[in-house]
Design an enzyme around this catalytic site. Structure first.
Site, PDB file in Angstrom:
ATOM      1  N   SER A   1      -6.017  11.975   3.208  1.00  0.00           N
ATOM      2  CA  SER A   1      -6.870  12.781   2.332  1.00  0.00           C
ATOM      3  C   SER A   1      -8.341  12.753   2.738  1.00  0.00           C
ATOM      4  O   SER A   1      -9.142  13.493   2.161  1.00  0.00           O
ATOM      5  CB  SER A   1      -6.733  12.306   0.881  1.00  0.00           C
TER       6      SER A   1
ATOM      7  N   ARG B   1      -9.007  14.973  -1.943  1.00  0.00           N
ATOM      8  CA  ARG B   1      -8.958  13.552  -2.293  1.00  0.00           C
ATOM      9  C   ARG B   1      -9.167  13.382  -3.796  1.00  0.00           C
ATOM     10  O   ARG B   1     -10.050  13.980  -4.376  1.00  0.00           O
ATOM     11  CB  ARG B   1     -10.037  12.798  -1.510  1.00  0.00           C
ATOM     12  N   SER B   2      -8.320  12.526  -4.402  1.00  0.00           N
ATOM     13  CA  SER B   2      -8.541  12.196  -5.811  1.00  0.00           C
ATOM     14  C   SER B   2      -8.948  10.730  -5.922  1.00  0.00           C
ATOM     15  O   SER B   2     -10.111  10.415  -6.134  1.00  0.00           O
ATOM     16  CB  SER B   2      -7.316  12.520  -6.668  1.00  0.00           C
ATOM     17  N   GLY B   3      -8.010   9.797  -5.710  1.00  0.00           N
ATOM     18  CA  GLY B   3      -8.368   8.384  -5.819  1.00  0.00           C
ATOM     19  C   GLY B   3      -8.557   7.669  -4.494  1.00  0.00           C
ATOM     20  O   GLY B   3      -9.064   6.549  -4.450  1.00  0.00           O
TER      21      GLY B   3
ATOM     22  N   TYR C   1       9.331   7.177   0.996  1.00  0.00           N
ATOM     23  CA  TYR C   1       8.654   7.625  -0.217  1.00  0.00           C
ATOM     24  C   TYR C   1       7.328   8.277   0.146  1.00  0.00           C
ATOM     25  O   TYR C   1       6.483   7.657   0.801  1.00  0.00           O
ATOM     26  CB  TYR C   1       8.444   6.431  -1.147  1.00  0.00           C
TER      27      TYR C   1
ATOM     28  N   ASN D   1       4.577   8.946  -1.407  1.00  0.00           N
ATOM     29  CA  ASN D   1       3.322   8.306  -1.805  1.00  0.00           C
ATOM     30  C   ASN D   1       3.038   7.013  -1.048  1.00  0.00           C
ATOM     31  O   ASN D   1       1.955   6.443  -1.193  1.00  0.00           O
ATOM     32  CB  ASN D   1       3.303   8.043  -3.312  1.00  0.00           C
ATOM     33  N   TYR D   2       4.003   6.543  -0.245  1.00  0.00           N
ATOM     34  CA  TYR D   2       3.733   5.456   0.697  1.00  0.00           C
ATOM     35  C   TYR D   2       3.572   6.074   2.084  1.00  0.00           C
ATOM     36  O   TYR D   2       4.348   5.795   2.995  1.00  0.00           O
ATOM     37  CB  TYR D   2       4.882   4.446   0.709  1.00  0.00           C
TER      38      TYR D   2
ATOM     39  N   VAL E   1      -4.851  10.308 -10.331  1.00  0.00           N
ATOM     40  CA  VAL E   1      -3.747  11.020 -10.974  1.00  0.00           C
ATOM     41  C   VAL E   1      -3.225  12.147 -10.087  1.00  0.00           C
ATOM     42  O   VAL E   1      -2.012  12.353  -9.981  1.00  0.00           O
ATOM     43  CB  VAL E   1      -4.196  11.572 -12.341  1.00  0.00           C
TER      44      VAL E   1
END
Length: 527
Positions: free
Chosen positions: A112, A102-104, A462, A464-465, A173
């Site tokens: 994540s 996990r980042s954001g 997509y 990232n969706y 990011v």
């Protein structure tokens, strides 16, 4: 079959009940890794730790996955340096647990940070350094940094440089760039990944690899293929892009009772073909006005130039909008980042706010539009939006630089031939199960209704969706076939190349999640 299910449940229960011993075993492993420090005990949170809940919740961005019933990780690992990440990978594999990265936390489906199998979270939020080299016009950005921090650090160094990435400043990011990364400068500069020149990743063996060491195939996969399928991305080296001292934004709204249909129809022909310096987003939302249902069409813009030239340009290309100079606001690029994020203007430090433990109840889906929607069909869409009541659509234009880059250049394939990426969006404010059923049903109904108008064979989406509706991988014997279901939608013809890369760098499929890239059939084993 019943006996197998019972045994599986008992094993799962025992695993979760033994979290204390798991913690001790994992910590023992960490302390015996090379470059281990006295800090390792402070970076691992078990379920018994008083700070466990606050650390877990801090980066959960979808409130749907923040309930008592949501599966929780046995451990949350919060590395402070690269060697901690190396040790976490090695030790997670050694003790045999799934590792989520996990980042954001903006993963729409919580991939994540949730799982149906016992798991750990590797939370990268402490690894957030941003080192900018203005002489080279580049920057190394660690995966745990957020976009707002990146924009602010660039602004500190230069008022005429920026970076093409998302408009939500709290997005991490690591996930944003590895999945493609788009924003309101993509028609001029392409996606975030089109401006990535190097990367550092930790592989299954715990090695730190840069572009030269990892090779071009893995570097290709990390740009749009989702980094979490291949290892732990530590950082990206990006090239900065030039921005003018003055940019222009506007937000114009039209209702059906005005000329919204004409605006929406003409928009489809103008937005993907206009000046590359102009990005126009269109939002279609059902609203109530004067106690009557209607639809609102909103056009939001970033123009890399002044208001006079923008008004002149759209006066010729888009007269239906009736844009006036007083509709426009001229400002710096950094203020435009604030404006697009609805943070006001004038205080760039607002971009540094991570808004911890803030989440909405939401569901998202995506599509790609390759032909303009006729007016008669727009009228049917208006009717459907009003009948459903809450779900909206967001049209993000392609064209420009997106038409110039081959789909094989990076793992992200959705380039020429697409007029728009469409986001389906619905939010709600309460953890009510019936509300969730209602709104998720709405968005799925609208997605189904849009089938005749969007891409086909495959119906693309997509990465990232994230959308688990289009397929889930259970990491069993059928994992390749399950992965192909969603893989060809996210990656089109690039899916097979991603599978080949995966098979080479992670044949045992340690780095897996519900929508990861699977290795080739017959390779490796289930962990």
């Amino acid at each position: 079959m019943l006996l197998l299910l019972l045994l599986s449940f008992l094993n799962l229960s025992c695993s979760w009940a033994a979290s204390g011993s798991v913690y001790e075993t994992f910590l023992h492993c960490l302390t015996h890794q090379p470059n281990s420090t006295n800090q390792v005990s402070s970076i691992v949170y078990s379920q018994k730790n008083a700070s466990y809940t606050s650390v877990l919740r801090a980066y959960i961005r979808n409130a749907r996955f923040n309930s008592s019933a949501t599966p929780k990780p046995l451990l949350v690992i919060t590395p402070l340096q690269e060697s901690h990440v190396q040790a976490a990978v090695i030790c997670s594999k050694q003790v045999g647990y799934q590792l989520k990265i996990r980042s954001g936390g903006h993963d729409f489906e919580g991939i994540s940070y949730i799982s149906e199998t016992p798991f750990f979270i590797l939370d990268m939020f402490n690894l957030r350094s941003i080192n900018i080299d203005m002489k080279e016009e580049s920057a190394w950005v660690e995966a745990g940094a957020i976009l707002g921090e990146l924009y602010y650090r660039i602004w500190e160094k230069s008022k005429v440089h920026g970076f093409p990435a998302g408009v939500c400043p709290t997005v991490g990011v690591g996930g944003h760039l590895s999945g493609g990364g788009y924003g309101n400068m993509m028609r001029r500069f392409g996606l975030s990944i089109d401006n990535v020149v190097d990367a550092k990743i930790i592989d299954i063996k715990g090695r730190i690899l840069d572009r030269k060491a990892m090779g071009e195939d893995l570097f290709w996969a990390l740009r749009g293929g989702g980094g979490a399928s291949f290892g732990v991305v530590l950082s990206y080296k990006i090239k900065l892009v030039p921005v003018p001292e003055t940019v222009t934004v506007f937000r114009v709204e039209r209702l059906l009772e005005e000329n919204a249909t004409d605006v929406a129809y003409k928009f489809q022909f103008v937005a993907p073909k206009t000046d590359n310096n102009l990005f126009m987003r269109m939002l279609l939302q059902p609203v109530i006005r004067n106690k009557k249902q209607t639809v609102r069409v909103t056009i939001m813009t970033l123009y890399l130039g002044g208001a006079d030239s923008l008004v002149s340009l759209l006066g010729k290309e888009f007269p239906q909008l009736g844009l006036r100079k007083e509709d426009c606001r001229e400002m710096s690029w950094i203020d435009s980042a604030l404006w697009w994020a609805s943070l006001g203007v004038g205080n760039p430090k607002t971009l540094l706010d991570r808004n911890l433990d803030s989440a909405k109840f939401l569901k998202r889906k995506s599509d790609y539009l390759q032909k303009p929607i006729p007016k008669r069909s727009l009228n049917l869409i208006w009717k459907t939006l009003m009948e459903l009541g809450k779900t909206g659509l967001v049209f993000n234009p392609y064209g420009g630089r997106m038409d110039e880059i081959p789909e094989s250049e990076t793992a992200f394939p959705h380039r020429a031939g697409n007029l728009f990426k469409i986001q389906y969006s619905v939010n709600w404010d309460s953890p009510d199960i019936e509300l969730e059923k209602n709104y998720t049903s709405q968005i799925r109904s609208l997605h189904s209704f849009m089938t005749p108008f969007v891409s086909k064979n495959p119906r693309s989406a997509y990465l990232n969706y994230r959308d688990l509706d289009i397929g889930i991988n259970h990491n069993g014997e059928n994992r390749y076939n399950e992965g192909r279901v969603y893989g060809v939608k996210y990656f089109n013809e690039n899916f097979d190349r991603l599978v080949k890369v995966k098979t080479i760098v992670d044949p045992e499929n340690f780095f897996w999640n519900e929508q990861s890239i699977p290795p080739q059939p017959g390779r490796g084993r289930r962990l």
